[in-house]
Write a protein that holds these residues in place. Sequence first.
Motif, PDB file in Angstrom:
ATOM      1  N   UNK A 196       1.083  -0.798  -0.018  1.00 35.42           N
ATOM      2  CA  UNK A 196      -0.006  -0.483  -0.437  1.00 35.42           C
ATOM      3  C   UNK A 196       1.184   1.033   0.087  1.00 35.42           C
ATOM      4  N   UNK A 197       0.870   1.793  -0.600  1.00 36.41           N
ATOM      5  CA  UNK A 197       1.371   3.161  -0.952  1.00 36.41           C
ATOM      6  C   UNK A 197       0.362   4.492  -0.946  1.00 36.41           C
ATOM      7  N   UNK A 198       0.719   5.609   0.005  1.00 35.68           N
ATOM      8  CA  UNK A 198      -0.314   6.383   0.198  1.00 35.68           C
ATOM      9  C   UNK A 198       0.263   7.568  -0.931  1.00 35.68           C
ATOM     10  N   UNK A 199      -0.782   8.458  -1.818  1.00 38.50           N
ATOM     11  CA  UNK A 199      -0.259   9.618  -2.158  1.00 38.50           C
ATOM     12  C   UNK A 199      -1.393  10.973  -1.403  1.00 38.50           C
ATOM     13  N   UNK A 200       0.030  12.083  -1.256  1.00 38.38           N
ATOM     14  CA  UNK A 200      -0.432  12.923  -0.956  1.00 38.38           C
ATOM     15  C   UNK A 200       0.818  13.386   0.588  1.00 38.38           C
ATOM     16  N   UNK A 224       0.057  -1.467  -5.001  1.00 38.12           N
ATOM     17  CA  UNK A 224       1.309  -2.421  -5.914  1.00 38.12           C
ATOM     18  C   UNK A 224       1.364  -4.218  -5.728  1.00 38.12           C
ATOM     19  N   UNK A 225       0.274  -4.385  -5.725  1.00 32.39           N
ATOM     20  CA  UNK A 225       0.479  -5.993  -5.397  1.00 32.39           C
ATOM     21  C   UNK A 225      -0.820  -5.948  -5.033  1.00 32.39           C
ATOM     22  N   UNK A 226      -1.312  -7.499  -6.439  1.00 27.88           N
ATOM     23  CA  UNK A 226      -2.893  -7.701  -6.779  1.00 27.88           C
ATOM     24  C   UNK A 226      -3.277  -9.037  -5.558  1.00 27.88           C
ATOM     25  N   UNK A 227      -4.035  -9.105  -5.120  1.00 23.61           N
ATOM     26  CA  UNK A 227      -5.071  -9.799  -4.333  1.00 23.61           C
ATOM     27  C   UNK A 227      -5.822  -9.191  -3.379  1.00 23.61           C
ATOM     28  N   UNK A 255      -7.803  -6.221  -5.254  1.00 26.45           N
ATOM     29  CA  UNK A 255      -6.742  -5.334  -5.802  1.00 26.45           C
ATOM     30  C   UNK A 255      -6.303  -6.754  -7.058  1.00 26.45           C
ATOM     31  N   UNK A 256      -7.286  -6.030  -8.476  1.00 26.33           N
ATOM     32  CA  UNK A 256      -7.175  -6.971  -9.667  1.00 26.33           C
ATOM     33  C   UNK A 256      -6.142  -5.943 -10.591  1.00 26.33           C
ATOM     34  N   UNK A 257      -5.992  -6.818 -11.892  1.00 27.17           N
ATOM     35  CA  UNK A 257      -5.175  -6.243 -12.665  1.00 27.17           C
ATOM     36  C   UNK A 257      -6.722  -5.193 -13.513  1.00 27.17           C
TER      37      UNK A 257
END
Length: 262
Positions: A196-200, A224-227, A255-257
Amino acid sequence: SFLLKLSEKLNACLFFHFIQVLKPLDVKTKFYNAETDEVFLEAQIQNITTSPMFMEKVSLEPSMMYNVAELNTVDTAGKSESTFGARTYLQPMDTRQYLYCLKPKKELAEKAGVIKGVTVIGKLDIVWKTNLGERGRLQTSQLQRMAPGYGDVRLSLETIPDTVNLEEPFDITCKITNCSERTMDLILEMCNTNSIHWCGVSGRQLGKLHPSSSLHLALTLLSSVQGLQSVSGLRLTDTFLKRTYEYDDIAQVCVVSSEVKQ
């Protein structure tokens, strides 16, 4: 002769007393505290007699703090039908589960300091008929739950998508509530995890938050990781007491492609 008659009367009284206290139903309850202020009640009702029972009514009378919604019906062709069918007979030794959702009344919904300490939920009212047509009624005492421990600051998720695309930003809405009896001055930090990457900008000043008050935050992040990924890494610091509150595993998102989602 006198003692014999007295003994017979005592035995009859004891037998009558035994019949009176014999209960036909066994009632067990479980409480589930939701992430919001909602409370779910599961009531398990078992027929412990040797005859079938017709369950005429099973309702929950909420305490003055709550409104209740019964979750024991389904809508079929515009009509509300019981999940137990048209004939609600309970066979001997069978158990039936009833579910209720309690929501704080509107005037109390924002008073976190008040509603979090409420333990009295309400009482069950059960009415039945035996196979001979005899009517019975059981009303429980006031049901009590274990009050949830929110700590000084409660962070809950208001909105989050069920499914998101890999490496594409998505928005969530958080609600921050001051559950303490003092004013706080809060700073929000966002810490990235492996997925998980936070924006801001991290270290954002949220300002003062008074007791029992809440504020809503719109945040953006990407995975950045699926599932099935856990939303983690939020930190709130109260500058008055120099105390930091950590929030991990706030919620989960699939999270899916982008090809799969389309």
